[in-house]
Structures are given as structure tokens and as C-alpha cells.
Design a protein around this motif. Sequence first.
Motif, PDB file in Angstrom:
ATOM      1  N   GLY A 145      40.880   3.376 -58.953  1.00  0.00           N
ATOM      2  CA  GLY A 145      42.286   3.619 -58.651  1.00  0.00           C
ATOM      3  C   GLY A 145      42.689   3.362 -57.215  1.00  0.00           C
ATOM      4  N   TYR A 146      41.735   3.002 -56.359  1.00  0.00           N
ATOM      5  CA  TYR A 146      42.073   2.714 -54.965  1.00  0.00           C
ATOM      6  C   TYR A 146      42.901   1.433 -54.856  1.00  0.00           C
ATOM      7  CZ  TYR A 146      38.780   6.244 -53.263  1.00  0.00           C
ATOM      8  OH  TYR A 146      38.127   7.419 -52.989  1.00  0.00           O
ATOM      9  N   THR A 147      43.895   1.465 -53.974  1.00  0.00           N
ATOM     10  CA  THR A 147      44.719   0.284 -53.717  1.00  0.00           C
ATOM     11  C   THR A 147      44.450  -0.302 -52.334  1.00  0.00           C
ATOM     12  OG1 THR A 147      46.516   1.676 -52.869  1.00  0.00           O
ATOM     13  CG2 THR A 147      46.547   1.117 -55.233  1.00  0.00           C
ATOM     14  N   ALA A 148      43.436   0.214 -51.662  1.00  0.00           N
ATOM     15  CA  ALA A 148      43.037  -0.293 -50.352  1.00  0.00           C
ATOM     16  C   ALA A 148      41.567   0.002 -50.145  1.00  0.00           C
ATOM     17  CB  ALA A 148      43.874   0.353 -49.242  1.00  0.00           C
ATOM     18  N   LEU A 149      40.855  -0.911 -49.482  1.00  0.00           N
ATOM     19  CA  LEU A 149      39.436  -0.694 -49.196  1.00  0.00           C
ATOM     20  C   LEU A 149      39.040  -1.418 -47.930  1.00  0.00           C
ATOM     21  CD1 LEU A 149      37.304  -2.737 -51.782  1.00  0.00           C
ATOM     22  CD2 LEU A 149      39.735  -3.079 -51.427  1.00  0.00           C
ATOM     23  N   LYS A 150      38.097  -0.817 -47.204  1.00  0.00           N
ATOM     24  CA  LYS A 150      37.650  -1.352 -45.922  1.00  0.00           C
ATOM     25  C   LYS A 150      36.181  -1.716 -45.992  1.00  0.00           C
ATOM     26  CE  LYS A 150      37.092   1.318 -42.168  1.00  0.00           C
ATOM     27  NZ  LYS A 150      37.528   2.226 -41.089  1.00  0.00           N
ATOM     28  N   PHE A 151      35.807  -2.738 -45.224  1.00  0.00           N
ATOM     29  CA  PHE A 151      34.396  -3.139 -45.206  1.00  0.00           C
ATOM     30  C   PHE A 151      34.110  -3.963 -43.959  1.00  0.00           C
ATOM     31  CE2 PHE A 151      36.899  -6.311 -47.340  1.00  0.00           C
ATOM     32  CZ  PHE A 151      36.349  -7.546 -47.043  1.00  0.00           C
ATOM     33  N   ASP A 152      32.835  -3.943 -43.556  1.00  0.00           N
ATOM     34  CA  ASP A 152      32.330  -4.757 -42.459  1.00  0.00           C
ATOM     35  C   ASP A 152      31.536  -5.895 -43.071  1.00  0.00           C
ATOM     36  OD1 ASP A 152      30.776  -5.909 -40.430  1.00  0.00           O
ATOM     37  OD2 ASP A 152      30.552  -4.031 -39.338  1.00  0.00           O
ATOM     38  N   PRO A 153      32.044  -7.129 -43.003  1.00  0.00           N
ATOM     39  CA  PRO A 153      31.361  -8.264 -43.621  1.00  0.00           C
ATOM     40  C   PRO A 153      30.422  -9.011 -42.675  1.00  0.00           C
ATOM     41  CG  PRO A 153      33.503  -8.973 -42.853  1.00  0.00           C
ATOM     42  CD  PRO A 153      33.361  -7.522 -42.448  1.00  0.00           C
ATOM     43  N   PHE A 154      30.207  -8.470 -41.455  1.00  0.00           N
ATOM     44  CA  PHE A 154      29.622  -9.257 -40.375  1.00  0.00           C
ATOM     45  C   PHE A 154      28.128  -9.058 -40.158  1.00  0.00           C
ATOM     46  CE2 PHE A 154      34.096  -8.352 -39.128  1.00  0.00           C
ATOM     47  CZ  PHE A 154      34.583  -9.644 -39.266  1.00  0.00           C
ATOM     48  N   GLY A 155      27.457  -8.286 -41.023  1.00  0.00           N
ATOM     49  CA  GLY A 155      26.029  -8.083 -40.817  1.00  0.00           C
ATOM     50  C   GLY A 155      25.754  -7.359 -39.513  1.00  0.00           C
ATOM     51  N   ALA A 156      24.766  -7.831 -38.763  1.00  0.00           N
ATOM     52  CA  ALA A 156      24.386  -7.196 -37.502  1.00  0.00           C
ATOM     53  C   ALA A 156      24.926  -7.960 -36.290  1.00  0.00           C
ATOM     54  CB  ALA A 156      22.862  -7.092 -37.416  1.00  0.00           C
ATOM     55  N   ALA A 157      26.001  -8.711 -36.457  1.00  0.00           N
ATOM     56  CA  ALA A 157      26.535  -9.559 -35.389  1.00  0.00           C
ATOM     57  C   ALA A 157      26.877  -8.756 -34.139  1.00  0.00           C
ATOM     58  CB  ALA A 157      27.776 -10.287 -35.895  1.00  0.00           C
ATOM     59  N   TRP A 158      26.750  -9.400 -32.983  1.00  0.00           N
ATOM     60  CA  TRP A 158      27.101  -8.783 -31.704  1.00  0.00           C
ATOM     61  C   TRP A 158      27.572  -9.856 -30.734  1.00  0.00           C
ATOM     62  CZ3 TRP A 158      24.400  -8.287 -26.711  1.00  0.00           C
ATOM     63  CH2 TRP A 158      24.994  -7.329 -25.871  1.00  0.00           C
ATOM     64  N   ARG A 159      28.804  -9.769 -30.339  1.00  0.00           N
ATOM     65  CA  ARG A 159      29.481 -10.643 -29.384  1.00  0.00           C
ATOM     66  C   ARG A 159      29.715 -12.051 -29.905  1.00  0.00           C
ATOM     67  NH1 ARG A 159      27.475  -8.741 -23.285  1.00  0.00           N
ATOM     68  NH2 ARG A 159      28.292  -6.606 -23.518  1.00  0.00           N
ATOM     69  N   THR A 160      28.659 -12.789 -30.173  1.00  0.00           N
ATOM     70  CA  THR A 160      28.810 -14.134 -30.724  1.00  0.00           C
ATOM     71  C   THR A 160      28.013 -14.236 -32.018  1.00  0.00           C
ATOM     72  OG1 THR A 160      26.910 -14.970 -29.473  1.00  0.00           O
ATOM     73  CG2 THR A 160      29.085 -15.147 -28.430  1.00  0.00           C
ATOM     74  N   VAL A 161      28.305 -15.255 -32.817  1.00  0.00           N
ATOM     75  CA  VAL A 161      27.583 -15.458 -34.071  1.00  0.00           C
ATOM     76  C   VAL A 161      27.271 -16.935 -34.261  1.00  0.00           C
ATOM     77  CG1 VAL A 161      28.614 -13.460 -35.230  1.00  0.00           C
ATOM     78  CG2 VAL A 161      29.727 -15.671 -35.401  1.00  0.00           C
TER      79      VAL A 161
END
Length: 382
Positions: A145-161
Motif C-alpha cells: 500500500g505504500y505510494t512512496a519508497l526510498k533506496f540507495d542504489p549506489f553500492g559502496a560508492a564514495w566521491r567518484t565512481v
Amino acid sequence: MKITDIRTYILGNPWKNWLFVLVDTDEGITGLGEGTLNGFAKTVEAAVHELKHLVIGMSPFDVETIGLRLFRDVYSDGGQIQGSALAAIETACWDIMGKAVNQPLYKLLGGRCHERLRCYANGWYRGPGTPESFHEKAKQVVAKGYTALKFDPFGAAWRTVERKDFDAALENIAAVREAVGAHTDILIEGHNRFSVHTALQFAEAMVPYKPTWFEAPTPPHLISSMVEVAKRSPVPVACGEDYYCREQFAELLKHDAVHIVQLEPQFLGISASKQIAGMVHAHNGVIAPHSAQGPVCSVVCSHLNMATPNFYLHEIFDEFNEPWEEHVLTPALKVKDGYLQPPEGPGLGVTLNMDEVGKHPYRVGNWLPLFRQGWEKRETVK
């Protein structure tokens, strides 16, 4: 009524040790607070006991003076550690006030501003950081029933990738958008990861997936960097969970660049949080408080949000944590069809289940190592 003692208890949740505080009074009313801080449960606990002599003997109704004694009068900048100790004690005082006058906390903070609180899910993507996993789990979230969701798709990235990791992050975002459809809000969590240029590259690249916000794209310490990204990003920037005093929010808001402010009551206390919500209101902004500490933090945010006209979204981590969490507080905070109501009992409206607390002891490895590969699996670190 006078404060007579302050007690602390740590519950060993596998991804973050939770610190609870009980404030006792001479009239037999006890208040509940929380001082959870990733990686610093024992440290904040020590801070609570080192500072409590400043408020024992005071009236729990004098929260403004209590806040000054615990922050200004110490004459040291203890950052989030000091803020967490302050907030734990001050929250318990608000709980006592509500119990004393037999009113829920939100009525003491201004009363009901909303029929119900729209929630977004966080912590739901526990597991491998692949598009397939993100897609499958996102579908399960919207099915609740949620109409919004948050997530971090970036793995362990730091500063540059590297380019392959850049593309992999976008594939994760695309997988979630495909899973949830066009009308569900997706919120992209940056976890303070990037340089200004990397953040802007991601902001441009994620536009086709129509994210509602890009959260904490750069570290919080250089407000000028956050402002630069916010002014140049085609995706609205949200931030604020790392700040622990009003002055930091004043500095952020004066640039008129960030209009989704994620203040953290766990670092500020309820009095300052309410005042900062008013500051954001005056800048034509909205609040979406950070609520990914422990279960008391979630309850506090529900009361604050209900009493705040410029509330936007309420963060829910609890439903996607350990299944026994629903037994830590009575009654448990429940989301129904993507919305919730704050408890209606006096004060916070909840009590701490000491039997459940005793089942989960503190462990050193209970923390979230956000820059370690595989952190999103939320496994105890050895």
C-alpha cells in the motif's frame, strides 16, 4: 514535579544498537526517550550519564532551559553525540508532560494538522544490490500500500565512481521505476556519498526515472556544496538529517536552495525540531524528518509531523527491520495502506517492553557500514 533519576538501556538490533532512556520523577511519572546513534550507542549512553546531573532536580516541564543546560552550558561542541543525549532526555520530558496533562504529544505541539500521515518505505531493499533484487522487493513494497519508497542504489560508492558502477546504479533506479509504475514516488538516497560533480552527473542521468528527490548527495559539512548541487540539480535535493543545531539549518535555509528538509529530532530534541519546522515553513519549504534510528524516534516523528502544517512525508524503516521489533513498544506503530496515525495515548502514547529489550543484548558489530561493499545486506559486522 522534579526529575529524580535518568536510566539507560541498550537493545542490540543487528543493524544499529538502540539506546533508550527513562526519566523518573518524584510524582511517579516516567518518560521515555531515545538516543540511538549509529556506531555510538555506548558513547551516547555515557554522555547521558555524564550530563544528567545538570537536570536532576529540575521540572520536566522546563524543556527550553533543560535544552540550554545540556547544550549551551556545557560549553563544548559534542556534535551528534551531545545532541543525541540531549534529545533522549528532552523527549522523555515531553512524554512526562503529556502523561501529566493526559494529552498525546502532538496536541502539546500544536494539535492535529493532517487527517493522516503519508509514509514512504525505507530499508526494504535489504539483500544483493542488483536490479533484479531491487525490482522484486519494490513490487512487494507497493503491494503493501505504500505510494512512496526510498533506496540507495549506489553500492559502496564514495566521491567518484567508475563508469560501470555509474551505469549499475542507474539500472537499479530503472528497475525500481519499472516495478512501481509511473505514479509512485521514488526517493533516491545519496548517503552523503559524492563530490559536487559526481552528484550532478547522477542528478542529470536519473531524470528520465522522475525521482521525487535526491537525498544528501554530498557530505553535510560543506553546506556550500549541498547548496551548489541543489541549485544546479534538475532533481529536488533533500537533506538535513546530519545537523544537530538550529544554526546549521539557518545557514542552509538562507541560500533558498533546499526546500525539502529532513531534520533529525534524535539529534535536536522536540523543542528545536518544532522551531526548525517553523523556520522551514517561513522559507516556503516542507519537512520530511529522518526517522531511521529506532522505534521511539518513529513515534516522535509521527507526533511532530501531525502537528506541523508543512509536513511532507513520514519515513518508515520499522516495518522492514527485524520481525521482533513490533514487540519493543506497546502499542506498536502500524502503517495501514501507506499511512499512519500517531498514538493517541498520553505523551508519546507508548511504553517500552523491558522483557523484549532484555532478549537482545548490545553487540559491537551492530552498526551500518555504509561505505563497505555489501552494506545493504544489513548483516552484523564482525
